[in-house]
Motif scaffolding. Structure first.
Motif, PDB file in Angstrom:
ATOM      1  N   ILE A 227       0.841  -1.192   0.000  1.00  0.00           N
ATOM      2  CA  ILE A 227       0.000   0.000   0.000  1.00  0.00           C
ATOM      3  C   ILE A 227       0.877   1.243   0.000  1.00  0.00           C
ATOM      4  O   ILE A 227       2.031   1.218   0.436  1.00  0.00           O
ATOM      5  CB  ILE A 227      -0.956   0.050   1.216  1.00  0.00           C
ATOM      6  N   SER A 228       0.327   2.331  -0.508  1.00  0.00           N
ATOM      7  CA  SER A 228       0.983   3.623  -0.342  1.00  0.00           C
ATOM      8  C   SER A 228       0.510   4.212   0.981  1.00  0.00           C
ATOM      9  O   SER A 228      -0.596   3.925   1.453  1.00  0.00           O
ATOM     10  CB  SER A 228       0.634   4.566  -1.497  1.00  0.00           C
ATOM     11  N   GLN A 241      -1.184   7.398   7.836  1.00  0.00           N
ATOM     12  CA  GLN A 241      -2.393   7.316   7.016  1.00  0.00           C
ATOM     13  C   GLN A 241      -2.153   6.418   5.802  1.00  0.00           C
ATOM     14  O   GLN A 241      -1.415   6.769   4.890  1.00  0.00           O
ATOM     15  CB  GLN A 241      -2.809   8.704   6.537  1.00  0.00           C
ATOM     16  N   LEU A 243      -3.012   5.070   2.208  1.00  0.00           N
ATOM     17  CA  LEU A 243      -3.639   5.814   1.124  1.00  0.00           C
ATOM     18  C   LEU A 243      -4.328   4.912   0.102  1.00  0.00           C
ATOM     19  O   LEU A 243      -5.516   5.037  -0.141  1.00  0.00           O
ATOM     20  CB  LEU A 243      -2.585   6.693   0.434  1.00  0.00           C
ATOM     21  N   ASP A 244      -3.605   3.980  -0.487  1.00  0.00           N
ATOM     22  CA  ASP A 244      -4.225   3.151  -1.523  1.00  0.00           C
ATOM     23  C   ASP A 244      -3.376   1.914  -1.767  1.00  0.00           C
ATOM     24  O   ASP A 244      -2.208   1.845  -1.367  1.00  0.00           O
ATOM     25  CB  ASP A 244      -4.354   3.946  -2.822  1.00  0.00           C
ATOM     26  N   LEU A 245      -3.959   0.939  -2.455  1.00  0.00           N
ATOM     27  CA  LEU A 245      -3.239  -0.278  -2.824  1.00  0.00           C
ATOM     28  C   LEU A 245      -2.233   0.017  -3.927  1.00  0.00           C
ATOM     29  O   LEU A 245      -2.471   0.843  -4.810  1.00  0.00           O
ATOM     30  CB  LEU A 245      -4.228  -1.344  -3.317  1.00  0.00           C
ATOM     31  N   LEU A 246      -1.117  -0.693  -3.858  1.00  0.00           N
ATOM     32  CA  LEU A 246      -0.128  -0.638  -4.931  1.00  0.00           C
ATOM     33  C   LEU A 246      -0.262  -1.893  -5.795  1.00  0.00           C
ATOM     34  O   LEU A 246      -0.889  -2.870  -5.385  1.00  0.00           O
ATOM     35  CB  LEU A 246       1.295  -0.573  -4.316  1.00  0.00           C
TER      36      LEU A 246
END
Length: 251
Positions: A227-228, A241, A243-246
């Protein structure tokens, strides 16, 4: 004073090494968060360090006789089964067994019950509590043992947010008072805010170790969790925090 020393600790299960050559030391005053994805080897590492799982290498705790080991380290496993309808007070009192009939037993039980916010429940059967309340009662049992080291495997899983924060504060206070805690954790935000040191485990190996700001880097989190993420050390404390999947990494 060293509370736990591991040297080249490895665990093999079903012909596969799930813990590979771990070396670390734990000293008084530390609250260590053991983090990593599911299957990283966190539970196997904790259990092997306590001598509860066959292993290779050296663990200072595993070498101790059982009675001395129980006075040195308390263990809070993932499983939260309470088999008998004993009261919360009696359940917490079980943490005093390694000490025999010690003069300070009642005070230690009271401290643990109060620390976990269980005073109003102390005479209720533990089996009649909610799942989160039972989890707090089992944390209190481990705290009542009042050992120099507390080893906890996912202690805040299933607790509501307020109870999670309260439990993390209890662990941090134990460390600040001169004890030490090592706990496997999945909430990286709480780990960043409350732990003095993080150990990032992946595929049985230590990927990073140190203060939260040095461990929770975008590179480490991206490689291990896929993840980011953003980490900031603010005036109000560390903030982490996701943020989103890589894109999926290679196996």
């Amino acid at each position: 004073m060293m509370l736990l020393s591991l040297r080249d600790l490895s665990v093999t299960r079903r012909s596969r090494k799930v813990v590979q050559g771990i070396s670390l030391d734990i000293t008084p005053g530390e609250f260590i968060g053991l983090i990593g994805p599911n299957g990283a080897g966190k539970t196997s590492l904790l259990r092997a360090a306590l001598g509860l799982l066959a292993h290779e290498g050296h663990s200072s705790l595993a070498m101790l006789p059982p009675g001395r080991r129980a006075r040195m380290a308390a263990f809070l496993p993932q499983g939260r089964q309470i088999a008998w309808p004993v009261t919360v007070e009696r359940l917490v009192a079980l943490g005093r067994i390694p000490h025999g009939a010690a003069p300070g037993d009642a005070a230690a039980i009271d401290r643990a019950i109060t620390a976990l916010g269980l005073d109003e429940m102390r005479h209720r059967p533990a089996t009649q509590l909610s799942g989160g309340e039972q989890a707090r009662a089992l944390i209190a049992r481990a705290m009542a043992q009042e050992t120099p080291l507390l080893v906890a495997d996912e202690p805040i899983a299933g607790l509501d947010p307020a109870a999670q924060i309260a439990a993390m504060r209890v662990f941090a206070a134990r460390a600040a008072a001169g004890g030490a805690v090592i706990a496997s954790l999945h909430d990286l935000g709480l780990a960043a805010r409350h732990c003095s040191r993080l150990i990032l485990l992946d595929r049985g190996r230590i990927v990073a170790e140190g203060p939260p700001a040095e461990v929770l880097t975008p590179d480490h989190i991206g490689r291990v969790f896929g993840i980011s993420a953003h980490f900031a050390d603010t005036a109000q404390g560390p903030v982490f925090q996701p943020l989103d999947l890589l894109p999926a990494r290679a196996p």
